[in-house]
Design an enzyme around this catalytic site. Structure first.
Site, PDB file in Angstrom:
ATOM      1  N   HIS A  23     -39.295  -8.101  18.288  1.00  0.00           N
ATOM      2  CA  HIS A  23     -39.981  -6.991  17.631  1.00  0.00           C
ATOM      3  C   HIS A  23     -39.653  -6.930  16.147  1.00  0.00           C
ATOM      4  O   HIS A  23     -40.488  -6.619  15.322  1.00  0.00           O
ATOM      5  CB  HIS A  23     -39.634  -5.666  18.320  1.00  0.00           C
ATOM      6  CG  HIS A  23     -40.291  -5.555  19.648  1.00  0.00           C
ATOM      7  ND1 HIS A  23     -39.624  -5.734  20.827  1.00  0.00           N
ATOM      8  CD2 HIS A  23     -41.594  -5.351  19.975  1.00  0.00           C
ATOM      9  CE1 HIS A  23     -40.480  -5.629  21.834  1.00  0.00           C
ATOM     10  NE2 HIS A  23     -41.678  -5.391  21.352  1.00  0.00           N
ATOM     11  N   ASP A 119     -43.133   0.649  16.355  1.00  0.00           N
ATOM     12  CA  ASP A 119     -43.782  -0.385  17.176  1.00  0.00           C
ATOM     13  C   ASP A 119     -44.407   0.279  18.399  1.00  0.00           C
ATOM     14  O   ASP A 119     -44.402   1.505  18.536  1.00  0.00           O
ATOM     15  CB  ASP A 119     -42.814  -1.523  17.508  1.00  0.00           C
ATOM     16  CG  ASP A 119     -41.709  -1.144  18.487  1.00  0.00           C
ATOM     17  OD1 ASP A 119     -41.843  -0.136  19.204  1.00  0.00           O
ATOM     18  OD2 ASP A 119     -40.703  -1.866  18.535  1.00  0.00           O
ATOM     19  N   ALA A 347     -32.464 -21.570  18.300  1.00  0.00           N
ATOM     20  CA  ALA A 347     -32.761 -22.670  17.364  1.00  0.00           C
ATOM     21  C   ALA A 347     -33.578 -22.106  16.213  1.00  0.00           C
ATOM     22  O   ALA A 347     -34.198 -21.058  16.359  1.00  0.00           O
ATOM     23  CB  ALA A 347     -33.579 -23.749  18.079  1.00  0.00           C
ATOM     24  N   ASN A 368     -45.114 -13.763  19.148  1.00  0.00           N
ATOM     25  CA  ASN A 368     -44.657 -14.387  17.893  1.00  0.00           C
ATOM     26  C   ASN A 368     -44.593 -15.904  18.047  1.00  0.00           C
ATOM     27  O   ASN A 368     -45.010 -16.640  17.160  1.00  0.00           O
ATOM     28  CB  ASN A 368     -43.273 -13.867  17.493  1.00  0.00           C
ATOM     29  CG  ASN A 368     -43.281 -12.374  17.292  1.00  0.00           C
ATOM     30  OD1 ASN A 368     -44.009 -11.870  16.457  1.00  0.00           O
ATOM     31  ND2 ASN A 368     -42.503 -11.664  18.092  1.00  0.00           N
ATOM     32  N   SER A 369     -44.049 -16.360  19.164  1.00  0.00           N
ATOM     33  CA  SER A 369     -43.979 -17.809  19.394  1.00  0.00           C
ATOM     34  C   SER A 369     -45.374 -18.403  19.385  1.00  0.00           C
ATOM     35  O   SER A 369     -45.612 -19.480  18.823  1.00  0.00           O
ATOM     36  CB  SER A 369     -43.298 -18.116  20.734  1.00  0.00           C
ATOM     37  OG  SER A 369     -41.938 -17.756  20.664  1.00  0.00           O
TER      38      SER A 369
HETATM   39  O1  LIG Z   1     -34.281 -19.917  19.679  1.00  0.00           O
HETATM   40  C1  LIG Z   1     -35.058 -19.092  19.184  1.00  0.00           C
HETATM   41  C2  LIG Z   1     -35.787 -18.177  19.952  1.00  0.00           C
HETATM   42  C3  LIG Z   1     -36.650 -17.310  19.299  1.00  0.00           C
HETATM   43  N1  LIG Z   1     -36.767 -17.341  17.953  1.00  0.00           N
HETATM   44  C4  LIG Z   1     -37.695 -16.423  17.275  1.00  0.00           C
HETATM   45  O2  LIG Z   1     -37.727 -15.179  17.949  1.00  0.00           O
HETATM   46  C5  LIG Z   1     -39.050 -14.677  18.038  1.00  0.00           C
HETATM   47  C6  LIG Z   1     -39.382 -14.495  19.489  1.00  0.00           C
HETATM   48  O3  LIG Z   1     -40.532 -13.738  19.599  1.00  0.00           O
HETATM   49  P1  LIG Z   1     -41.564 -13.905  20.815  1.00  0.00           P
HETATM   50  O4  LIG Z   1     -41.997 -15.285  20.923  1.00  0.00           O
HETATM   51  O5  LIG Z   1     -42.657 -12.918  20.613  1.00  0.00           O
HETATM   52  O6  LIG Z   1     -40.746 -13.611  22.104  1.00  0.00           O
HETATM   53  P2  LIG Z   1     -39.844 -12.350  22.576  1.00  0.00           P
HETATM   54  O7  LIG Z   1     -38.651 -12.286  21.795  1.00  0.00           O
HETATM   55  O8  LIG Z   1     -39.706 -12.517  24.027  1.00  0.00           O
HETATM   56  O9  LIG Z   1     -40.795 -11.092  22.227  1.00  0.00           O
HETATM   57  C7  LIG Z   1     -41.055  -9.842  22.827  1.00  0.00           C
HETATM   58  O10 LIG Z   1     -41.974  -9.237  21.893  1.00  0.00           O
HETATM   59  C8  LIG Z   1     -43.214  -9.951  21.709  1.00  0.00           C
HETATM   60  C9  LIG Z   1     -44.009  -9.249  20.638  1.00  0.00           C
HETATM   61  O11 LIG Z   1     -44.155  -7.928  20.917  1.00  0.00           O
HETATM   62  C10 LIG Z   1     -43.960 -10.042  23.046  1.00  0.00           C
HETATM   63  O12 LIG Z   1     -45.139 -10.789  22.887  1.00  0.00           O
HETATM   64  C11 LIG Z   1     -43.049 -10.707  24.089  1.00  0.00           C
HETATM   65  O13 LIG Z   1     -43.697 -10.776  25.342  1.00  0.00           O
HETATM   66  C12 LIG Z   1     -41.749  -9.912  24.193  1.00  0.00           C
HETATM   67  O14 LIG Z   1     -40.891 -10.501  25.140  1.00  0.00           O
HETATM   68  C13 LIG Z   1     -39.947 -15.695  17.361  1.00  0.00           C
HETATM   69  O15 LIG Z   1     -40.220 -15.296  16.034  1.00  0.00           O
HETATM   70  C14 LIG Z   1     -39.105 -16.974  17.343  1.00  0.00           C
HETATM   71  O16 LIG Z   1     -39.353 -17.811  16.232  1.00  0.00           O
HETATM   72  C15 LIG Z   1     -36.064 -18.244  17.189  1.00  0.00           C
HETATM   73  O17 LIG Z   1     -36.166 -18.283  15.957  1.00  0.00           O
HETATM   74  N2  LIG Z   1     -35.220 -19.092  17.831  1.00  0.00           N
END
Ligand SMILES: O=c1ccn([C@@H]2O[C@H](COP(=O)(O)OP(=O)(O)O[C@H]3O[C@H](CO)[C@@H](O)[C@H](O)[C@H]3O)[C@@H](O)[C@H]2O)c(=O)[nH]1
Length: 472
Positions: A23, A119, A347, A368-369
């Site tokens: 978030h 949010d 990572a 975000n991913s």
């Molecule tokens: O090893 C890692 C793992 C994650 N990230 C970053 O962390 C964020 C992860 O965000 P996301 O991919 O959205 O996953 P979640 O952290 O699981 O996000 C929560 O929030 C999102 C946005 O609201 C929702 O879409 C998801 O379902 C919810 O689990 C991204 O920017 C990644 O680049 C890293 O840099 N390195």
């Protein structure tokens, strides 16, 4: 000589985000854009509960006009240890009301307060801002399809009684693919639960925003974004401001992922990561390990200590304490050292996705991913775990066509043979080729959406101007 504007004279936005990097990251990107391109300053109201060194370090590195205020600690001792994430967040936000009110009153005295932007879990705090005559908007860090679901689900709730997985027909959201009940967001899967009531309350709260900023863009979701515009009289104005993703330049890389990627051929590595909270069961971790190995492809895998009961086990604190060798198959790391890199906990994801050696992303489909993968033209293997991720997966595979998806057994486990098949399909199969072409097109569309004349930049400019007018 021009006089420099003092930070206290800039229009000011107060953000409130749930704990958790997923978030915080898109909010930071939004705040940075507002500071760099639109002349705003900002405060992040942050929960002391669940704050982690990773989060505070991240907040400390933001633009100098963005500061952080920690809210007082909120007791949650009466919430069971195994409570669902949504129940914890719902309780946390509700109990934060007096603290948020105090913070807004104080910031209103000290700054040119232009808007309060929580949010999606903060929708029940909007009335606090309204009471103080502060413009109140939501930044929705998921996609348009999920926002449509938020608007349409409350009426499905009143017209049905069965569990949604038993619905005889898929749910038809305007402009979207038919959505089978089994793919609904996971917090509504048990109608009798606390989590269900919290989710319904959060959804209903969205209608009291004066506007909703969404981290998506038209070309990625043409049907859903149009549907949101078509029914605009039924809900607050919607502004598509995405894809807001980090540049990744400041990401630390203590374990040398980039150095390892530098030694791999172009487009040869599958990046495997389940966001900030995703964990797999012990059995699934083993199957994934053997499957990656059997695929013969190179991989960079962010591993977390397995958890058999909770797929979001590391949501509040991503650090996995155990050495991966303790839970990965015996000698897996050693056997694969020429082709695979295993990284515990975290990572530098954007650096990895932007590296020329990365050719695919096995992801839990967190939004975000997903945007980061699109933003770097990397096709995906969709492996949804919890929250709204099944809806995202459906949209990415059957809608945008930029992902392939493995078939799981009835107990939800994807076996090693299936893992190997789907990895090969993405990395050198026909469907992978098509997905790679489509994602490159979307990458271009995302860049152009944010360019100075692009729709996302113009939408953010429009909101920013409204906020500025409101304080003049
Ligand atoms: O090893 C890692 C793992 C994650 N990230 C970053 O962390 C964020 C992860 O965000 P996301 O991919 O959205 O996953 P979640 O952290 O699981 O996000 C929560 O929030 C999102 C946005 O609201 C929702 O879409 C998801 O379902 C919810 O689990 C991204 O920017 C990644 O680049 C890293 O840099 N390195």
């Amino acid at each position: 000589m021009e006089k420099e504007t003092k930070v206290t004279e800039l229009p000011h936005i107060v953000f409130l985000t749930s704990p958790g990097m997923g978030h915080l990251i898109p909010f930071a990107e939004l705040a940075t854009r507002l500071a760099c391109h639109h002349g705003f300053s900002a405060t992040f109201l942050t929960f002391t509960n669940f704050s982690s060194p990773r989060q505070s370090n991240f907040l400390a590195t933001l633009h100098p006009n963005i500061s952080t205020v920690y809210l007082p600690f909120i007791p949650l001792d009466d919430i069971p240890n195994n409570a669902h994430l949504v129940t914890i967040l719902g309780t946390l936000f509700t109990r934060s009301v007096p603290h948020v009110r105090d913070a807004l009153v104080s910031l209103k005295q000290r700054t040119r307060l232009a808007a309060f932007v929580p949010d999606l879990f903060g929708s029940n705090l909007l009335p606090v801002a309204k009471e103080l005559s502060v413009p109140h908007y939501i930044f929705f860090s998921c996609n348009c399809m999920v926002l449509l679901f938020f608007f349409h689900f409350p009426s499905l709730h009143t017209t049905t009684t069965c569990e949604y997985r038993d619905l005889p027909e898929p749910f038809h959201l305007p402009g979207c693919l038919p959505l089978p009940g089994k793919d609904f967001i996971e917090p509504v899967m048990d109608r009798k639960s606390d989590t269900y009531s919290w989710t319904l309350q959060v959804m209903r709260g969205h209608t009291s925003a004066q506007g909703i900023l969404v981290n998506s863009f038209e070309t990625l979701e043409p049907g859903a974004s149009k549907a949101l515009q078509n029914e605009e009289e039924k809900h607050p104005p919607i502004y598509l401001v995405g894809p807001l993703i980090r540049s990744g330049l400041d990401e630390a890389d203590e374990l040398g992922c980039v150095e390892w990627l530098d030694q791999q051929p172009n487009c040869s590595v599958l990046f495997v990561s389940f966001g900030s909270g995703g964990t797999l069961s012990m059995k699934q971790t083993t199957e994934l390990a053997f499957g990656l190995e059997a695929s013969g492809h190179r991989f960079l895998w962010v591993v977390r200590c397995p958890n058999d009961s909770d797929k979001s086990a590391t949501y509040f604190n991503v650090e996995s304490p155990d050495d991966p060798q303790n839970y990965l198959p015996e000698s897996f790391v050693n056997r694969n050292k020429n082709k695979g890199m295993v990284v515990p906990s975290w990572a530098p994801q954007v650096k990895v996705l932007s590296h020329k050696a990365t050719g695919g992303f096995l992801s839990h489909c967190g939004w975000n991913s997903t945007l980061e993968s699109v933003g770097h033209g990397v096709p995906l293997i969709a492996w949804p775990l919890y929250a709204e991720q099944r809806m995202n997966a459906l949209m990415l595979v059957d809608g945008a066509g930029i992902a392939v998806r493995p078939v799981a057994l009835e107990d939800g486990v994807v076996e090693r043979g299936e893992v190997a098949r789907i990895v090969c399909e993405l990395m050198d199969g026909e469907r992978g080729k098509v997905a790679r072409c489509k994602v490159k097109e979307l990458q271009e569309a995302g860049i152009s959406a944010l360019s100075p004349e692009g729709p996302s930049h113009l939408a953010l400019t429009k909101v920013a101007n409204q906020w500025k007018v409101a304080i003049n």
